[in-house]
Write an enzyme that holds these catalytic residues in place. Sequence first.
Site, mmCIF file in Angstrom:
data_model
loop_
_atom_site.group_PDB
_atom_site.id
_atom_site.type_symbol
_atom_site.label_atom_id
_atom_site.label_comp_id
_atom_site.label_asym_id
_atom_site.label_seq_id
_atom_site.Cartn_x
_atom_site.Cartn_y
_atom_site.Cartn_z
ATOM 1 C CG HIS A 1 -1.234 -1.820 1.100
ATOM 2 N ND1 HIS A 1 -2.235 -1.172 1.778
ATOM 3 C CD2 HIS A 1 -0.123 -1.671 1.864
ATOM 4 C CE1 HIS A 1 -1.751 -0.651 2.892
ATOM 5 N NE2 HIS A 1 -0.471 -0.941 2.966
ATOM 6 N NE ARG A 2 1.220 -4.598 6.072
ATOM 7 C CZ ARG A 2 0.878 -3.296 6.069
ATOM 8 N NH1 ARG A 2 -0.314 -2.911 6.469
ATOM 9 N NH2 ARG A 2 1.733 -2.391 5.676
ATOM 10 C CG ASP B 1 10.018 -2.695 3.067
ATOM 11 O OD1 ASP B 1 10.513 -3.147 4.104
ATOM 12 O OD2 ASP B 1 10.189 -1.526 2.663
ATOM 13 C CD GLU C 1 14.533 0.322 3.746
ATOM 14 O OE1 GLU C 1 14.254 0.128 4.954
ATOM 15 O OE2 GLU C 1 13.792 0.907 2.955
ATOM 16 C CB THR D 1 7.555 -5.802 11.090
ATOM 17 O OG1 THR D 1 7.185 -4.420 11.074
ATOM 18 C CG2 THR D 1 6.520 -6.580 11.883
ATOM 19 C CB SER D 2 10.197 -2.331 14.584
ATOM 20 O OG SER D 2 10.115 -1.447 13.495
ATOM 21 C CG ASN D 3 4.108 -0.951 11.811
ATOM 22 O OD1 ASN D 3 3.121 -1.113 12.525
ATOM 23 N ND2 ASN D 3 4.145 -0.078 10.827
ATOM 24 C CE LYS E 1 4.782 -2.630 7.450
ATOM 25 N NZ LYS E 1 6.012 -2.988 6.746
HETATM 26 P P1 IMP Z 1 7.575 -0.113 6.014
HETATM 27 O O1 IMP Z 1 8.940 0.273 5.531
HETATM 28 O O2 IMP Z 1 6.971 -1.216 5.234
HETATM 29 O O3 IMP Z 1 7.514 -0.369 7.489
HETATM 30 O O4 IMP Z 1 6.610 1.113 5.792
HETATM 31 C C1 IMP Z 1 7.054 2.361 5.350
HETATM 32 C C2 IMP Z 1 6.179 3.437 5.937
HETATM 33 O O5 IMP Z 1 4.884 3.358 5.359
HETATM 34 C C3 IMP Z 1 6.033 3.344 7.452
HETATM 35 O O6 IMP Z 1 6.201 4.633 7.992
HETATM 36 C C4 IMP Z 1 4.625 2.856 7.652
HETATM 37 O O7 IMP Z 1 4.045 3.429 8.804
HETATM 38 C C5 IMP Z 1 3.904 3.309 6.377
HETATM 39 N N1 IMP Z 1 2.910 2.299 6.041
HETATM 40 C C6 IMP Z 1 3.138 1.032 5.621
HETATM 41 N N2 IMP Z 1 1.985 0.375 5.484
HETATM 42 C C7 IMP Z 1 1.022 1.236 5.846
HETATM 43 C C8 IMP Z 1 -0.386 1.089 5.940
HETATM 44 O O8 IMP Z 1 -0.994 0.029 5.716
HETATM 45 N N3 IMP Z 1 -1.038 2.181 6.354
HETATM 46 C C9 IMP Z 1 -0.414 3.358 6.657
HETATM 47 N N4 IMP Z 1 0.883 3.532 6.585
HETATM 48 C C10 IMP Z 1 1.609 2.460 6.183
#
Ligand code: IMP
Length: 214
Positions: A198-199, A68, A36, A7-9, A12
């Site tokens: 959810h995570r 995701d 994707e 992930t780049s987040n 997370k």
């Molecule tokens: P991703 O593709 O799983 O990285 O997430 C899709 C989008 O949903 C990204 O812009 C994330 O910032 C947002 N997102 C995913 N999980 C969360 C969360 O737990 N809280 C808030 N935003 C989320």
Amino acid sequence: MTLWFMTSNKGKVAEASEYFANHGMIVKQFEFEATEPQTDDLEVVTISKLEQAISTLPNPDDMLLVEDAGLFVDALDGFPGVYSSYVLNTIGTHGILKLLDQLKSENPIQDSKLRSAEFRAVAALYCKGQTIISEGVCRGRISHQVRGDEGFGFDPIFVPTDLDVTGESLECGELGETSTHGKTFGEITLEEKQLYSHRRRALSGIIEGFSRIG
Ligand code: IMP
């Protein structure tokens, strides 16, 4: 035990690290630009990303986690869903509030139903040649304002529903044992978000699957 999280987040990574540390595992961020696929199915997206990255692992015996997630708003037929990242980067949290303000009701109960939504996460772990998949859902509603600086993404506009004694999500408006009392994910700590997240739910399914394959 080291687990690569693709992930780049950083938000997370913080959540997964906190969760896996309780299970004796160290999470390390793994940067990989996966393509994707065009689909509205989170699981298909997650598995595709995992498959693209497996062959690039530093060591073939390493474990790889892909997760995701997306925000699914009931009144918008699940939008932004798998497009959450694009929507966050374009119209942002304020854009989602604007869309929902057009559906506003004077009746507070109806209004809160109009704003009901959920976060969904699908996690996939590659381990010892096997893939474990798990989904987690967190029910809630979209707030009227952007509130709080904690968390990331849509956290400042998402208020989770209360939880019952077993930790399961209740319906919007139902009072439970555990509650943020109307606070958004942006207004609570990471530890508190984990109770609803959810995570965290998706990752606990991964831990269960992992303990089965040993
Ligand atoms: P991703 O593709 O799983 O990285 O997430 C899709 C989008 O949903 C990204 O812009 C994330 O910032 C947002 N997102 C995913 N999980 C969360 C969360 O737990 N809280 C808030 N935003 C989320």
